[in-house]
Design a protein around this motif. Structure first.
Motif, mmCIF file in Angstrom:
data_model
loop_
_atom_site.group_PDB
_atom_site.id
_atom_site.type_symbol
_atom_site.label_atom_id
_atom_site.label_comp_id
_atom_site.label_asym_id
_atom_site.label_seq_id
_atom_site.Cartn_x
_atom_site.Cartn_y
_atom_site.Cartn_z
ATOM 1 N N THR A 1 0.841 -1.188 0.000
ATOM 2 C CA THR A 1 0.000 0.000 0.000
ATOM 3 C C THR A 1 0.885 1.249 0.000
ATOM 4 O OG1 THR A 1 -0.099 -0.060 2.424
ATOM 5 C CG2 THR A 1 -1.876 -1.125 1.218
ATOM 6 N N THR A 2 0.532 2.200 -0.820
ATOM 7 C CA THR A 2 1.296 3.430 -0.898
ATOM 8 C C THR A 2 0.799 4.399 0.166
ATOM 9 O OG1 THR A 2 1.598 3.160 -3.265
ATOM 10 C CG2 THR A 2 1.952 5.351 -2.367
ATOM 11 N N GLN A 3 1.686 4.772 1.075
ATOM 12 C CA GLN A 3 1.319 5.712 2.118
ATOM 13 C C GLN A 3 1.655 7.121 1.647
ATOM 14 O OE1 GLN A 3 3.105 4.437 5.854
ATOM 15 N NE2 GLN A 3 1.368 3.123 6.241
ATOM 16 N N SER A 4 0.666 7.765 1.064
ATOM 17 C CA SER A 4 0.875 9.110 0.536
ATOM 18 C C SER A 4 -0.047 10.098 1.240
ATOM 19 C CB SER A 4 0.588 9.136 -0.972
ATOM 20 O OG SER A 4 -0.781 8.915 -1.218
ATOM 21 N N PHE A 5 0.391 11.358 1.268
ATOM 22 C CA PHE A 5 -0.459 12.379 1.866
ATOM 23 C C PHE A 5 -1.748 12.544 1.069
ATOM 24 C CE2 PHE A 5 -1.856 16.863 1.875
ATOM 25 C CZ PHE A 5 -2.355 16.892 3.175
ATOM 26 N N VAL B 1 -9.039 8.201 10.063
ATOM 27 C CA VAL B 1 -8.484 8.692 8.800
ATOM 28 C C VAL B 1 -7.192 7.970 8.444
ATOM 29 C CG1 VAL B 1 -7.412 10.687 7.675
ATOM 30 C CG2 VAL B 1 -9.587 10.953 8.883
ATOM 31 N N PHE B 2 -6.331 7.755 9.416
ATOM 32 C CA PHE B 2 -5.073 7.046 9.142
ATOM 33 C C PHE B 2 -5.340 5.589 8.781
ATOM 34 C CE2 PHE B 2 -2.906 10.720 10.714
ATOM 35 C CZ PHE B 2 -1.612 10.640 10.200
ATOM 36 N N SER B 3 -6.298 4.982 9.458
ATOM 37 C CA SER B 3 -6.618 3.575 9.178
ATOM 38 C C SER B 3 -7.213 3.395 7.794
ATOM 39 C CB SER B 3 -7.585 3.050 10.239
ATOM 40 O OG SER B 3 -7.999 1.734 9.933
ATOM 41 N N LYS B 4 -8.201 4.201 7.463
ATOM 42 C CA LYS B 4 -8.892 4.053 6.178
ATOM 43 C C LYS B 4 -8.110 4.674 5.020
ATOM 44 C CE LYS B 4 -12.498 2.030 7.929
ATOM 45 N NZ LYS B 4 -12.800 0.611 7.614
ATOM 46 N N GLY B 5 -7.379 5.754 5.293
ATOM 47 C CA GLY B 5 -6.683 6.457 4.220
ATOM 48 C C GLY B 5 -5.403 5.790 3.763
ATOM 49 N N ILE B 6 -4.605 5.308 4.733
ATOM 50 C CA ILE B 6 -3.303 4.723 4.360
ATOM 51 C C ILE B 6 -3.028 3.398 5.081
ATOM 52 C CG2 ILE B 6 -2.261 6.940 3.757
ATOM 53 C CD1 ILE B 6 -0.860 6.872 6.499
ATOM 54 N N LYS B 7 -4.046 2.794 5.677
ATOM 55 C CA LYS B 7 -3.903 1.502 6.364
ATOM 56 C C LYS B 7 -2.874 1.563 7.486
ATOM 57 C CE LYS B 7 -6.637 -0.083 3.183
ATOM 58 N NZ LYS B 7 -8.082 -0.240 3.469
ATOM 59 N N LYS B 8 -2.837 2.688 8.170
ATOM 60 C CA LYS B 8 -1.896 2.869 9.266
ATOM 61 C C LYS B 8 -2.651 2.865 10.588
ATOM 62 C CE LYS B 8 1.874 4.032 11.508
ATOM 63 N NZ LYS B 8 3.016 3.098 11.674
ATOM 64 N N SER B 9 -2.255 1.973 11.484
ATOM 65 C CA SER B 9 -2.909 1.877 12.786
ATOM 66 C C SER B 9 -2.201 2.785 13.785
ATOM 67 C CB SER B 9 -2.869 0.422 13.276
ATOM 68 O OG SER B 9 -3.418 0.320 14.580
ATOM 69 N N ILE B 10 -2.978 3.639 14.455
ATOM 70 C CA ILE B 10 -2.419 4.485 15.505
ATOM 71 C C ILE B 10 -3.295 4.334 16.750
ATOM 72 C CG2 ILE B 10 -1.421 6.115 13.840
ATOM 73 C CD1 ILE B 10 -3.679 8.046 14.460
ATOM 74 N N PRO B 11 -2.777 4.675 17.932
ATOM 75 C CA PRO B 11 -3.547 4.491 19.175
ATOM 76 C C PRO B 11 -4.847 5.285 19.206
ATOM 77 C CG PRO B 11 -1.219 4.804 19.644
ATOM 78 C CD PRO B 11 -1.402 5.125 18.187
ATOM 79 N N ARG B 12 -5.655 5.006 20.198
ATOM 80 C CA ARG B 12 -7.012 5.571 20.255
ATOM 81 C C ARG B 12 -7.069 7.014 20.738
ATOM 82 N NH1 ARG B 12 -10.557 8.208 20.212
ATOM 83 N NH2 ARG B 12 -12.708 7.933 20.937
ATOM 84 N N THR B 13 -6.394 7.371 21.807
ATOM 85 C CA THR B 13 -6.568 8.710 22.385
ATOM 86 C C THR B 13 -5.478 9.678 21.929
ATOM 87 O OG1 THR B 13 -5.235 8.290 24.371
ATOM 88 C CG2 THR B 13 -7.558 7.618 24.437
ATOM 89 N N ALA B 14 -5.742 10.964 22.086
ATOM 90 C CA ALA B 14 -4.765 11.990 21.715
ATOM 91 C C ALA B 14 -3.482 11.821 22.526
ATOM 92 C CB ALA B 14 -5.351 13.383 21.929
#
Length: 227
Positions: free
Chosen positions: A103-107, A141-154
């Motif tokens: 998957t291409t992780q692009s802005f 947005v990170f999950s759906k846009g570039i398949k990148k998983s990040i934590p839940r809270t700020a």
């Protein structure tokens, strides 16, 4: 001349004899040369000591496991190595291996997903897709846009991100805010001094160069290098 011809005939006869012996003593083991080196299991597959169901079971490959094999037998079994032992898996449980698509992780991909949700309402604890809180929005947005998983809270996103300076900020980086009690808000930097974020007025653009948001900036973070 006759002597030379005789020697040539003897030489070629010797070569032919050597080839015959090499073929005669090649290992046969009923195996054909492998055409590929990887297969994927289509079901849970037993690993046996021989290429038949009569072989002793020495292990199990779960469905979806990618295996490496060295040969395919005439009766459709694949020779592999399992925990240092030679084993065989039935071809009935295997299919052609397909390498995962990168998957291409692009802005651009991230930004396209982020813009889809402009105008959606804010709700504490919401993670989309109909409404969001600030970190639920960035995570989605990170999950759906570039398949990148990040934590839940700020707060968790801030802790996991690579900290960068304001001068290093680029499109797709995260901007974090502190109202006096620790990290409490996050937005996605989209260039030109603006961010997209989910705040009390919903998902919208806000400027970070001046006004309300600028005075509460706590730091900047990068969770992936976007192209």
């Amino acid at each position: 001349m006759k002597i030379i011809a005789t020697r040539r005939k003897s030489f070629f006869a010797l070569i032919a004899l050597m080839i015959s012996f090499s073929v005669l003593f090649l290992p046969t083991n009923n195996a054909l040369a492998a055409t590929t080196y990887k297969m994927t299991t289509t079901a849970d597959a037993n690993i046996r000591t021989s290429d038949s169901t009569k072989g002793k079971i020495i292990g199990l490959y779960k469905k979806g496991t990618t295996i490496t094999y060295t040969a395919k037998t005439k009766n459709n079994w694949y020779k592999t190595t399992y925990k240092g032992k030679t084993g065989y898996v039935s071809g009935k449980c295997l299919t052609t291996y397909k390498a995962p698509v990168a998957t291409t992780q692009s802005f651009t991909s991230l930004n396209n997903e982020a813009k889809k949700h402009i105008g959606k309402r804010y709700k504490i604890g919401a993670t989309g897709p109909s409404c969001f809180d600030c970190s639920g929005y960035t995570q989605y947005v990170f999950s759906k846009g570039i398949k990148k998983s990040i934590p839940r809270t700020a707060k968790q996103q801030y802790a996991s991100a690579k900290k960068i300076k304001a001068s290093e900020l680029k499109n797709g980086d995260l901007i974090f805010f502190n109202y006096g009690r620790g990290i409490a808000h996050v937005g996605i930097y989209v260039g030109n001094g603006k961010m997209l974020n989910a705040q009390n007025n919903g998902v919208k653009y806000d400027t970070i160069k001046s006004g309300y948001w600028k005075k509460y900036i706590a730091g900047y973070g990068r969770v992936t290098n976007l192209k």
